[in-house]
Design a protein around this motif. Structure first.
Motif, PDB file in Angstrom:
ATOM      1  N   GLY A   1       0.820  -1.211   0.000  1.00  6.34           N
ATOM      2  CA  GLY A   1       0.000   0.000   0.000  1.00  6.34           C
ATOM      3  C   GLY A   1       0.847   1.252   0.000  1.00  6.34           C
ATOM      4  N   LYS A   2       2.141   1.063   0.239  1.00  2.00           N
ATOM      5  CA  LYS A   2       3.048   2.221   0.268  1.00  2.00           C
ATOM      6  C   LYS A   2       3.153   2.809  -1.141  1.00  2.00           C
ATOM      7  N   THR A   3       3.123   4.157  -1.235  1.00  2.49           N
ATOM      8  CA  THR A   3       3.231   4.757  -2.567  1.00  2.49           C
ATOM      9  C   THR A   3       4.602   5.390  -2.751  1.00  2.49           C
ATOM     10  N   LEU A   4       5.078   5.273  -3.987  1.00  4.33           N
ATOM     11  CA  LEU A   4       6.415   5.745  -4.300  1.00  4.33           C
ATOM     12  C   LEU A   4       6.345   6.632  -5.530  1.00  4.33           C
ATOM     13  N   PRO A   5       6.619   7.950  -5.384  1.00  4.68           N
ATOM     14  CA  PRO A   5       6.636   8.780  -6.593  1.00  4.68           C
ATOM     15  C   PRO A   5       7.895   8.466  -7.397  1.00  4.68           C
ATOM     16  N   ILE A   6       7.726   8.260  -8.671  1.00  2.00           N
ATOM     17  CA  ILE A   6       8.901   7.930  -9.478  1.00  2.00           C
ATOM     18  C   ILE A   6       8.902   8.719 -10.782  1.00  2.00           C
ATOM     19  N   LEU A   7      10.111   8.855 -11.330  1.00  2.07           N
ATOM     20  CA  LEU A   7      10.248   9.419 -12.673  1.00  2.07           C
ATOM     21  C   LEU A   7      10.666   8.269 -13.571  1.00  2.07           C
ATOM     22  N   VAL A   8       9.936   8.090 -14.665  1.00  2.00           N
ATOM     23  CA  VAL A   8      10.244   6.967 -15.548  1.00  2.00           C
ATOM     24  C   VAL A   8      10.831   7.491 -16.844  1.00  2.00           C
ATOM     25  N   ASN A   9      11.958   6.893 -17.236  1.00  2.00           N
ATOM     26  CA  ASN A   9      12.517   7.139 -18.569  1.00  2.00           C
ATOM     27  C   ASN A   9      12.420   5.821 -19.319  1.00  2.00           C
ATOM     28  N   ALA A  10      11.762   5.830 -20.461  1.00  2.00           N
ATOM     29  CA  ALA A  10      11.646   4.593 -21.240  1.00  2.00           C
ATOM     30  C   ALA A  10      12.163   4.869 -22.646  1.00  2.00           C
ATOM     31  N   VAL A  11      13.160   4.076 -23.034  1.00  2.00           N
ATOM     32  CA  VAL A  11      13.802   4.302 -24.340  1.00  2.00           C
ATOM     33  C   VAL A  11      13.651   3.048 -25.201  1.00  2.00           C
ATOM     34  N   PRO A  12      13.055   3.167 -26.384  1.00  2.00           N
ATOM     35  CA  PRO A  12      12.983   1.982 -27.248  1.00  2.00           C
ATOM     36  C   PRO A  12      14.381   1.590 -27.731  1.00  2.00           C
ATOM     37  N   LEU A  13      14.623   0.282 -27.780  1.00  2.26           N
ATOM     38  CA  LEU A  13      15.928  -0.201 -28.255  1.00  2.26           C
ATOM     39  C   LEU A  13      15.694  -1.017 -29.522  1.00  2.26           C
ATOM     40  N   THR A  14      16.740  -1.206 -30.298  1.00  2.00           N
ATOM     41  CA  THR A  14      16.588  -2.108 -31.451  1.00  2.00           C
ATOM     42  C   THR A  14      16.784  -3.527 -30.932  1.00  2.00           C
TER      43      THR A  14
ATOM     44  N   LEU B   1      13.980   2.990 -17.022  1.00  2.00           N
ATOM     45  CA  LEU B   1      14.656   3.394 -15.787  1.00  2.00           C
ATOM     46  C   LEU B   1      13.622   4.030 -14.870  1.00  2.00           C
ATOM     47  N   HIS B   2      13.561   3.556 -13.643  1.00  2.00           N
ATOM     48  CA  HIS B   2      12.651   4.138 -12.655  1.00  2.00           C
ATOM     49  C   HIS B   2      13.499   4.831 -11.601  1.00  2.00           C
ATOM     50  N   GLN B   3      13.178   6.066 -11.357  1.00  2.00           N
ATOM     51  CA  GLN B   3      13.951   6.764 -10.331  1.00  2.00           C
ATOM     52  C   GLN B   3      13.009   7.149  -9.196  1.00  2.00           C
ATOM     53  N   ASP B   4      13.358   6.661  -8.026  1.00  2.00           N
ATOM     54  CA  ASP B   4      12.531   6.967  -6.851  1.00  2.00           C
ATOM     55  C   ASP B   4      12.787   8.433  -6.481  1.00  2.00           C
ATOM     56  N   VAL B   5      11.744   9.258  -6.581  1.00  2.00           N
ATOM     57  CA  VAL B   5      11.962  10.682  -6.310  1.00  2.00           C
ATOM     58  C   VAL B   5      11.265  11.114  -5.020  1.00  2.00           C
ATOM     59  N   SER B   6      11.093  10.172  -4.094  1.00  2.95           N
ATOM     60  CA  SER B   6      10.414  10.514  -2.832  1.00  2.95           C
ATOM     61  C   SER B   6      11.120  11.664  -2.128  1.00  2.95           C
ATOM     62  N   ALA B   7      12.469  11.533  -2.026  1.00  5.76           N
ATOM     63  CA  ALA B   7      13.225  12.554  -1.300  1.00  5.76           C
ATOM     64  C   ALA B   7      13.123  13.891  -2.032  1.00  5.76           C
ATOM     65  N   LEU B   8      13.273  13.779  -3.363  1.00  3.14           N
ATOM     66  CA  LEU B   8      13.189  14.968  -4.207  1.00  3.14           C
ATOM     67  C   LEU B   8      11.819  15.612  -4.051  1.00  3.14           C
ATOM     68  N   LYS B   9      10.824  14.764  -4.017  1.00  5.59           N
ATOM     69  CA  LYS B   9       9.438  15.236  -3.893  1.00  5.59           C
ATOM     70  C   LYS B   9       9.260  16.003  -2.594  1.00  5.59           C
ATOM     71  N   GLU B  10       9.881  15.423  -1.558  1.00  5.25           N
ATOM     72  CA  GLU B  10       9.777  16.046  -0.248  1.00  5.25           C
ATOM     73  C   GLU B  10      10.341  17.467  -0.312  1.00  5.25           C
ATOM     74  N   ALA B  11      11.557  17.578  -0.911  1.00  2.00           N
ATOM     75  CA  ALA B  11      12.203  18.884  -1.024  1.00  2.00           C
ATOM     76  C   ALA B  11      11.359  19.804  -1.895  1.00  2.00           C
ATOM     77  N   GLU B  12      10.876  19.205  -3.000  1.00  6.55           N
ATOM     78  CA  GLU B  12      10.059  19.991  -3.923  1.00  6.55           C
ATOM     79  C   GLU B  12       8.791  20.476  -3.248  1.00  6.55           C
ATOM     80  N   TYR B  13       8.284  19.611  -2.422  1.00  6.05           N
ATOM     81  CA  TYR B  13       7.042  19.951  -1.737  1.00  6.05           C
ATOM     82  C   TYR B  13       7.238  21.226  -0.920  1.00  6.05           C
ATOM     83  N   LEU B  14       8.391  21.231  -0.203  1.00  2.08           N
ATOM     84  CA  LEU B  14       8.677  22.406   0.622  1.00  2.08           C
ATOM     85  C   LEU B  14       8.858  23.646  -0.251  1.00  2.08           C
ATOM     86  N   LYS B  15       9.598  23.432  -1.383  1.00  2.18           N
ATOM     87  CA  LYS B  15       9.850  24.558  -2.280  1.00  2.18           C
ATOM     88  C   LYS B  15       8.525  25.046  -2.881  1.00  2.18           C
ATOM     89  N   ASP B  16       7.724  24.039  -3.326  1.00  2.00           N
ATOM     90  CA  ASP B  16       6.443  24.402  -3.946  1.00  2.00           C
ATOM     91  C   ASP B  16       5.550  25.143  -2.952  1.00  2.00           C
TER      92      ASP B  16
END
Ligand code: ADP
Length: 679
Positions: free
Chosen positions: A393-406, A433-448
């Protein structure tokens, strides 16, 4: 006929008359001479061969029993007949000539040497014969005794022998032609025969090899003990396996050897047949392949180890159903469960009750996941914001980069047997690539939060400023108070425009903080998107002087459920950019089309302006992101517009992307679903 009777009478008469044979050898040629035919007839009976006597005319005047039974005639029918009656019809004419020649110079000889002679029985059947002729003087007249032997069995045997010889010759040729080294050795391993293949493989000629001890000559090295091989040969009569031999030139070859024991009828071992195939090359290739395989495995393990050390989740998926090919340790942490290789993504998520949701906590439909977009549309998706709800049930904000390969890049490292059938069918492949941005989100939250408060606090003073400037201009225009100088009026206008821009900025900032906090709520209503676009375009047509803004659509009504204010905001932003970043002027074309798959409205905004540099295209939807050519041209902006646009469009279940070439122009594509997603 007469003559026949005469001959027969004479025969009987002579037979009766001569009780004792008067036989004597005469003349130098050793011609037998008898005084009567009867004497001769007696002699004929003594022979085990078929004999007949013919006179000079070729008339049969005497026969023995063997002859009668061989040809199937009773005596009465043969005596007096011409000799040719005993031949197949086709030989008769020539035989008459031969016979005449013979009678002219009779001598003892076999007949028709080198010819295939045939007799003809009474019943017409033919059979091979061997005939010896001997002249005999009967009462001074030359007669000929013919000894006829039925050669049927001999010919058959002969034929069989020839066939067998031919078979053996063919076998010998085959053995010689074989590329395999074939030789026979006796029980103490002396070489008894040696084929061409053996000569080619080992280098010794047959003459050199014969009589040598094979194991010594070839320096046989046994992979298992020689004793074990010999035991098996003796027990089972054959042995197969690998050996290594040294050739005449010192080369060492590996052979696949087959050995067969040959015994005589008494069971004694007489020889061993050995067939050796050179597999040196194959062995080398196998060895090399094993080595490559081992190296590949080691490299993969090493790569996996490195990937596992990385903090970001990395996975490679393939196929439209996103089956897992490779993942690192961080990937397990991101999902909160281990994703088994080759399991489709949706099956994996379902089996662990994992959900991918947006920032508001609403499920993203699978087509909008970055992974799916890369696989299905070959799209490079950068920094897509997704939230993973783990099994706990834990939620994890992530940034996803998806690149098609041959697919080639993966398949070429796979095992060849895998490649064969897979190479044909092309499969999409993507690196995710999944990047866990929880910490970033936290900082962003404060900034936002800070930005939110600041923007909020700016609203009131800005409103007061704008109202004051407007009011001063209006009041003086109405004649209240002293007349303002021109420079004062211009300043007031500048103040008004600056407060407008600041208000826009604070609104954008507030929107950003709302979006970040998941507090952007859409006010959806059924809206005719055509008239909405028309309205926006009209506004731009009126205000743009150096640009030609044009709307192209074949429809007048497309009604969808959207938040009209927000979509208008998006369109306004795209059109503002199209005009702003085409400072030299030019056409701005807005086009609306309905797409069938998936069912969407697609709105295109196309300009012929400065374009976006290739290397910055991937980041252009980021917050505060501005392209360097725009900055260099001194065009002002905040870099918030496209970020807001994409977030708003995606919140509508749509997509926003672009194609652009620096110096040539850009086209922004906006799609909105025709049917509102159920969530
Ligand atoms: P802003 O326009 O306020 O800078 P946006 O988020 O709308 O911010 O756009 C981000 C950047 O993308 C711009 O600064 C500009 O570099 C580039 N850009 C956007 N639209 C266009 C366009 N139509 N042509 C060229 N560049 C564009």
């Amino acid at each position: 006929m007469n003559q026949n009777h005469d001959a027969s009478d004479e025969f009987h008469h002579d037979h009766d008359a001569a009780a004792s044979a008067q036989v004597r050898r005469e003349n130098m040629a050793g011609v037998l001479e008898v005084t009567t035919l009867a004497t001769l007839q007696d002699l004929l009976h003594l022979s085990p061969d078929s004999l007949l006597v013919v006179n000079q005319d070729g008339t049969i005047v005497g026969v023995n029993e063997q002859m009668l039974s061989l040809f199937g005639y009773p005596q009465a029918e043969v005596i007096g007949q011409s000799l040719e009656s005993l031949l197949p019809t086709r030989y008769r004419a020539t035989h008459v000539t031969h016979r005449a020649t013979y009678t002219a110079a009779p001598r003892l000889r076999p007949m028709g040497v080198g010819l295939n002679l045939f007799g003809r029985r009474k019943d017409g059947s033919e059979f091979p014969v061997d005939i010896s002729l001997r002249p005999v003087l009967v009462k001074e007249t030359v007669h000929v005794i013919g000894a006829i032997r039925d050669m049927t069995i001999q010919r058959l045997l002969e034929q069989e022998r020839l066939q067998q010889a031919e078979r053996l010759r063919v076998q010998a040729d085959l053995i010689n032609l074989s590329r395999d080294a074939i030789f026979v050795r006796d029980p103490i391993s002396r070489i008894l025969s040696w084929n061409q293949g053996a000569q080619e493989l080992y280098g010794w000629t047959m003459q050199e090899a014969l009589g040598r001890i094979s194991h010594t000559l070839l320096q046989t090295r046994f992979l298992q003990s020689q004793k074990a091989i010999e035991d098996q040969l003796e027990r089972e009569g054959r042995w197969e396996g690998e050996l290594s031999h040294t050739c005449r030139d010192g080369r060492i070859v590996v052979v696949e050897s087959r050995q067969v024991l040959i015994r005589d009828p008494q069971g004694t071992i007489t020889a061993i047949l050995e067939i050796n195939r050179d597999i040196t090359e194959r062995k080398h290739v196998e060895q090399a392949q094993l080595q490559i395989h081992a190296t590949t495995l080691a490299q993969r393990a090493f790569l996996q180890h490195i990937l596992d050390l990385l903090p970001s989740s990395i996975s490679v998926v393939h196929g439209k159903d996103a089956r897992l090919l490779l993942a690192n340790h961080a990937s397990t942490l991101i999902w909160g469960a281990a994703w088994p290789l080759e399991q489709p993504m949706q099956a994996f998520l379902a089996s662990h009750h994992i959900a991918i949701v947006d920032q508001q906590g609403l499920p993203f439909s699978p087509e909008t996941w970055a992974t799916t977009r890369a696989l299905l549309h070959g799209e490079t998706v950068i920094q897509h914001q997704e939230v993973i709800r783990q099994p706990t049930g834990k939620t994890l904000p992530i940034l996803v980069n998806a690149v098609p390969l041959t697919s080639d890049s993966w398949q070429s490292v796979e095992a060849p047997e895998w490649q064969d059938d897979q190479a044909q069918k092309w499969e999409p492949l993507a690196l995710v690539l999944h990047q866990d941005v929880s910490a970033l989100k936290e900082a962003e939250y404060l900034k936002d939060e800070f930005i939110g408060i600041a923007a909020h606090e700016l609203r009131t003073p800005l409103a007061i400023l704008k109202a004051s400037a407007s009011s001063m201009m209006v009041q003086t225009a109405r004649g209240h108070g002293p007349q303002l100088a021109d420079w004062q009026q211009e300043m007031l206008q500048d103040i008004e425009q600056a407060t407008d821009r600041l208000t826009d900025l604070t609104e954008d900032l507030l929107d950003v903080t709302r979006l970040q906090a998941g507090q952007m709520v859409l006010q959806r209503a059924p809206t005719n998107v055509i008239s909405l676009v028309q309205r926006v375009v009209k506004r731009f047509c009126q205000s743009a002087s150096r640009h030609h803004v044009e709307l192209r659509t074949e429809r007048s009504i497309i009604e969808i459920s959207i938040d009209p204010r927000r979509i208008e905001q998006v369109l306004t932003n795209l059109l503002t950019n199209a005009i702003k970043y085409s400072p030299q002027g030019g056409p701005v074309i807005v086009q609306i089309e309905v797409q069938e798959r998936p069912q969407t409205v697609e709105i295109r905004v196309q300009d012929t302006g400065m374009g976006i540099p290739q290397h910055q295209q991937a980041q252009i939807f980021g917050r505060f992101m501005r392209a360097e050519n725009a900055k260099a041209a001194g065009i002002s902006g905040t870099g918030l517009g496209l970020y807001l646009c994409r977030s708003l469009v995606e919140q509508h279940g749509g997509r926003l992307w672009f194609e652009s070439e620096e110096g040539k122009g850009s086209t922004f594509f906006l799609t909105l679903p025709l049917i509102t997603p159920s969530h």
